[in-house]
Design an enzyme around this catalytic site. Sequence first.
Site: not given
Ligand code: FBP
Length: 255
Positions: A147, A178, A204
């Site tokens: 991310y 992912k 997601g």
């Molecule tokens: P979601 O489908 O609910 O977005 O889950 C995916 C995910 O990667 C989780 O594994 C993680 O907790 C979350 O999203 C992190 O999202 P962000 O950092 O964008 O708040």
Amino acid sequence: MTTDYLKKITTRGKAIYLAYDHGMEHGPEDLPGKSIDPAYILDIAMQGGYNAVILGKGVAEKYYKDSIYEMKVPLILKLNGKANIWKGGDLFSRQNCSVAYAKELGAVAVGYTIFLGSAHDEEMFVEFGRIVEEAHHNKMAAIAWVYPRGEYVKDIESPEITAYAARIGLELGADMVKIKYCGSTNSFKKVVEAAGKTKVVLSGGPKLEREEEFLEVVKSVMNAGGIGAAVGRNVWQHPKPLEITKKIKDIIFEN
Ligand code: FBP
């Protein structure tokens, strides 16, 4: 090396995972209604026929190990995590569970978040690099959540930074990355291309008002060469999690 560490968590090369590491990453506020109860999520994973459920160490220990779920749904153990309170600067999510312990808990794969663009990204590269080696020595898959975040990342969902995120997964030896959607099938094709032999799954995102919108994103990812999705909120915050699961699966497995 061509060993397919993903065999246990894919079906004909495609996959759907149920993500539930939000208790740590977002806090109980993001676990409305029944979703506060890990057993509710594990039931969805089992009844929905997910390729795996994604849990942190504590939930895996208390709700998955030695349960019916262990026999029915493979486990991806999330090895790091941070809370959603500190807003003071560069993110660093440290490892809180070993690969060896993940294996003891029944995991067939491990996951780890890297914040690309943080001042600490190299430290996360080092931790994840070691995790990949340990996972592969144990014949487990290693999955990188990559991310982009931080002061120097102008747009966390731009096609360029998303492709860079995917490439980081390949460079570090991840079996799968992912990552978030970057807006179009064409731009996501470049993301998949940048990941090379590392498989790409959609991360997601927050629950969308209209489920069709989310299903369009899944379609686009599949058309771009992604192999599936790891979904949390768009499933277990949905009033009918098994119905939305079926719709997502129809796209992923019958596209
Ligand atoms: P979601 O489908 O609910 O977005 O889950 C995916 C995910 O990667 C989780 O594994 C993680 O907790 C979350 O999203 C992190 O999202 P962000 O950092 O964008 O708040």
